[in-house]
Design a protein around this motif. Structure first.
Motif, PDB file in Angstrom:
ATOM      1  N   MET B 106      57.568  68.045  31.659  1.00 11.33           N
ATOM      2  CA  MET B 106      57.384  68.313  33.088  1.00 11.33           C
ATOM      3  C   MET B 106      58.741  68.400  33.781  1.00 11.33           C
ATOM      4  SD  MET B 106      54.082  68.219  33.560  1.00 11.33           S
ATOM      5  CE  MET B 106      52.579  67.463  32.921  1.00 11.33           C
ATOM      6  N   VAL B 107      59.549  67.353  33.572  1.00  8.51           N
ATOM      7  CA  VAL B 107      60.854  67.295  34.240  1.00  8.51           C
ATOM      8  C   VAL B 107      61.705  68.475  33.785  1.00  8.51           C
ATOM      9  CG1 VAL B 107      62.974  65.944  34.477  1.00  8.51           C
ATOM     10  CG2 VAL B 107      60.738  64.800  34.542  1.00  8.51           C
ATOM     11  N   GLY B 108      61.687  68.755  32.497  1.00  6.89           N
ATOM     12  CA  GLY B 108      62.443  69.889  31.962  1.00  6.89           C
ATOM     13  C   GLY B 108      62.028  71.193  32.620  1.00  6.89           C
ATOM     14  N   THR B 109      60.738  71.353  32.806  1.00  6.70           N
ATOM     15  CA  THR B 109      60.237  72.575  33.446  1.00  6.70           C
ATOM     16  C   THR B 109      60.753  72.688  34.875  1.00  6.70           C
ATOM     17  OG1 THR B 109      58.238  72.485  32.111  1.00  6.70           O
ATOM     18  CG2 THR B 109      58.139  73.834  34.092  1.00  6.70           C
ATOM     19  N   ILE B 267      51.717  74.941  31.911  1.00  6.93           N
ATOM     20  CA  ILE B 267      52.038  74.594  33.300  1.00  6.93           C
ATOM     21  C   ILE B 267      51.910  75.882  34.099  1.00  6.93           C
ATOM     22  CG2 ILE B 267      53.766  73.662  34.871  1.00  6.93           C
ATOM     23  CD1 ILE B 267      54.925  72.060  32.664  1.00  6.93           C
ATOM     24  N   LEU B 268      50.946  75.914  34.997  1.00  5.50           N
ATOM     25  CA  LEU B 268      50.699  77.116  35.784  1.00  5.50           C
ATOM     26  C   LEU B 268      51.432  77.034  37.116  1.00  5.50           C
ATOM     27  CD1 LEU B 268      46.859  77.605  35.191  1.00  5.50           C
ATOM     28  CD2 LEU B 268      48.770  78.610  33.928  1.00  5.50           C
ATOM     29  N   GLY B 269      52.018  78.132  37.512  1.00  7.71           N
ATOM     30  CA  GLY B 269      52.729  78.176  38.786  1.00  7.71           C
ATOM     31  C   GLY B 269      54.230  78.225  38.605  1.00  7.71           C
ATOM     32  N   VAL B 270      54.701  78.133  37.357  1.00  7.70           N
ATOM     33  CA  VAL B 270      56.128  78.323  37.099  1.00  7.70           C
ATOM     34  C   VAL B 270      56.313  79.721  36.501  1.00  7.70           C
ATOM     35  CG1 VAL B 270      56.704  75.891  36.900  1.00  7.70           C
ATOM     36  CG2 VAL B 270      55.997  77.147  34.864  1.00  7.70           C
ATOM     37  N   SER B 271      57.566  80.194  36.543  1.00  8.52           N
ATOM     38  CA  SER B 271      57.788  81.620  36.297  1.00  8.52           C
ATOM     39  C   SER B 271      57.870  82.009  34.824  1.00  8.52           C
ATOM     40  CB  SER B 271      59.043  82.071  37.038  1.00  8.52           C
ATOM     41  OG  SER B 271      60.134  81.264  36.652  1.00  8.52           O
ATOM     42  N   LYS B 272      57.811  81.035  33.923  1.00  7.73           N
ATOM     43  CA  LYS B 272      57.781  81.353  32.495  1.00  7.73           C
ATOM     44  C   LYS B 272      56.749  80.474  31.802  1.00  7.73           C
ATOM     45  CE  LYS B 272      62.510  83.001  32.315  1.00  7.73           C
ATOM     46  NZ  LYS B 272      63.751  83.134  31.516  1.00  7.73           N
ATOM     47  N   PRO B 273      56.183  80.925  30.683  1.00  9.45           N
ATOM     48  CA  PRO B 273      55.160  80.116  30.007  1.00  9.45           C
ATOM     49  C   PRO B 273      55.745  78.864  29.347  1.00  9.45           C
ATOM     50  CG  PRO B 273      54.981  82.442  29.386  1.00  9.45           C
ATOM     51  CD  PRO B 273      56.291  82.272  30.106  1.00  9.45           C
ATOM     52  N   VAL B 274      55.241  77.728  29.780  1.00 13.60           N
ATOM     53  CA  VAL B 274      55.571  76.444  29.150  1.00 13.60           C
ATOM     54  C   VAL B 274      54.244  75.810  28.780  1.00 13.60           C
ATOM     55  CG1 VAL B 274      56.571  74.159  29.473  1.00 13.60           C
ATOM     56  CG2 VAL B 274      57.666  76.148  30.535  1.00 13.60           C
ATOM     57  N   ILE B 275      54.088  75.436  27.509  1.00 17.50           N
ATOM     58  CA  ILE B 275      52.815  74.885  27.056  1.00 17.50           C
ATOM     59  C   ILE B 275      53.042  73.502  26.473  1.00 17.50           C
ATOM     60  CG2 ILE B 275      50.924  75.187  25.399  1.00 17.50           C
ATOM     61  CD1 ILE B 275      51.392  78.238  25.813  1.00 17.50           C
TER      62      ILE B 275
END
Lengths: 311, 311
Positions: B106-109, B267-275
């Motif tokens: 989360m923090v990394g994102t 994580i939805l709402g950020v500009s790149k896909p992070v799963i």
């Protein structure tokens, strides 16, 4: 000691209410005198003999399941719910049981029956079947959609006393439903409630529990606000249907999610026992609600609650 | 197009991560190039041959599952999570998948990947297995324990786009999780969110649903705040164990509650896909997370989300 029953409440009234009364009289010992409140002739006609322990109070009006609660109570003083509360307030019955319009039961309670002194917000609870046997109490399950930390603390005290005296759990383990195990986790409400619960000598607080612990017997009393609690209550109720759909409807554990098997929920925090049943209550639910009212009276739960809130 | 995988994250890393990569390469077509981020020699040694489509990035440090997220990311720049985000921010990978420390993910994102312009609070979701087949999306499930109405509205938009482009549900039915069916019911938050949802032309809003509807296929996207959502997520996860305990662990429906079978949550709402995957992720979960990242890239979901929040 006398328990009043709304014979006209619920989707299958008065037939199922009458069956429930008969089941109660046959299966319980000792039995408590009952006052049956409703449209007298139709109710009487459903009995072959009238047991001596029954008294009838005629209430010719009925509040429908979808009527506006406050308006209906005002406009139908001769309804079984309005009459039940009058009898309860006057001391002619000592507890009141109904599977009728939930809103009208709530409003009736708040207008006619005092809260226990010191209780900010009365609450309703449900029993959550635990996988290792038995039930845990979860509260609030919908009466208080928005809560303050102090409300959650009081729910914990009320729930703990209920678990002790009605569920017969010695030193019940009380937990705060939360989204993390450690102190300091959670939303603002949970963060504020935790220290109040932790500091209280009145309860045996075991800390936070998470969603995965709701069915696993980790706590005897689980405290949350009425929004999350109501969503959980209704989701849990749906598990019986889900299991049935999958062919496991006969499973003993999943059957325990079937509303019928545990009856109604008392309003905790008011000074007299009021028990509200599900609209779909059948005979067993009515019997169970009468048994619960009897337990609440015999254990003198209300006096114990009152003593807990003396400042 | 290139997907980065944290090979050191999760309780069974790197073995299960490697197995998941192999499963992905064997079962998916077409496959996307992968960048495996982790302690290079041990990871390499788990492969018999190294498929050409794999690239390795050495990350000698590991962030443990219980480490403090912000501190760990700062003190371990050579960790697989820190390196993964650097690669993602630099465009050397296009999506990042990890079953490691959730807080660090989360923090990394938030430190490395911008939110989509206009999105107030990114969110995480989970798939809720429906009794009539398929899955519904529920969000938020824990990233935002305290929400405002506007947040819930944005979750609805993000969830609806996800359901449409990833779950391939045409015109997904969006519902507000609530404690009553009628408009005006609920806690203050739900009461405030309802009109925003109702007024939006961006979503197909079907109104309130209750706890009993969570598993019954009534809605495709269910919106709530992260406290209730997280409790439900974890309770749902426990249903697989409950069914197993009762001897129904082989039941197809209850198996779908087993985390392994659907992998991670974006994580939805950020500009790149992070799963983000569950700590207990096994090979199938890793494979499913890679597949999900590929779907998010191929469907160009992020551009569609960005377009939805243009003012």
């Amino acid at each position: 000691m006398r328990i009043g029953i709304d014979m006209m409440g619920g989707d299958y009234a008065p037939q199922e209410a009458v069956k429930g009364v008969l089941q109660y009289l046959q299966s319980s010992s000792p039995v408590v005198p009952l006052t049956l409140i409703g449209d007298e002739q139709p109710v009487r006609s459903l009995f072959q003999d009238i047991p001596e322990i029954l008294r009838f109070v005629h209430a010719p009006e009925i509040i429908g399941m979808n009527e506006h609660a406050t308006r209906a109570l005002k406009e139908k003083p001769e309804s079984s719910i309005a009459k039940g509360f009058k009898l309860l307030a006057a001391g002619e019955i000592d507890a009141f049981v109904s599977a009728g319009n939930t809103g009208a039961m709530m409003v009736g309670t708040f207008y006619n029956i005092k809260s226990i002194e010191g209780v900010l917000r009365p609450t309703i609870s449900t029993l959550m079947p635990q996988i290792n046997g038995g039930y845990s109490l979860i509260l609030d399950v919908g009466l208080n959609a928005d809560c303050k930390a102090e409300n959650l603390f009081q729910f914990a005290v009320l729930g703990s006393l209920y678990a002790q005296h009605i569920l017969k759990i010695e030193d019940p383990r009380v937990a705060l439903l939360n989204i993390g195990e450690e102190e300091g986790k959670g939303n603002l409400l949970a963060q504020a409630a935790y220290p109040l619960l932790k500091a209280s000598p009145q309860i045996h607080f075991i800390g936070n529990i998470e969603g995965r612990d709701i069915l696993t017997g980790k706590a005897d009393v689980m405290v949350t606000e009425g929004f999350t609690g109501n969503v959980l209550l209704k989701m849990a109720e749906s598990l019986y249907d889900v299991a049935t759909h999958r062919g496991f409807g006969e499973d003993e554990y999943f059957q325990r999610f079937h509303y019928e098997n545990y009856g109604g929920t008392p309003i905790l925090g008011v000074s007299k026992p009021v028990i509200i049943g599900h609209g779909i209550s059948g005979a067993a639910a009515f019997r169970n609600m009468i048994v619960l009212a009897q337990k609440m009276l015999e254990s003198d739960l209300l006096s114990k609650m009152k003593a807990s809130f003396v400042i």
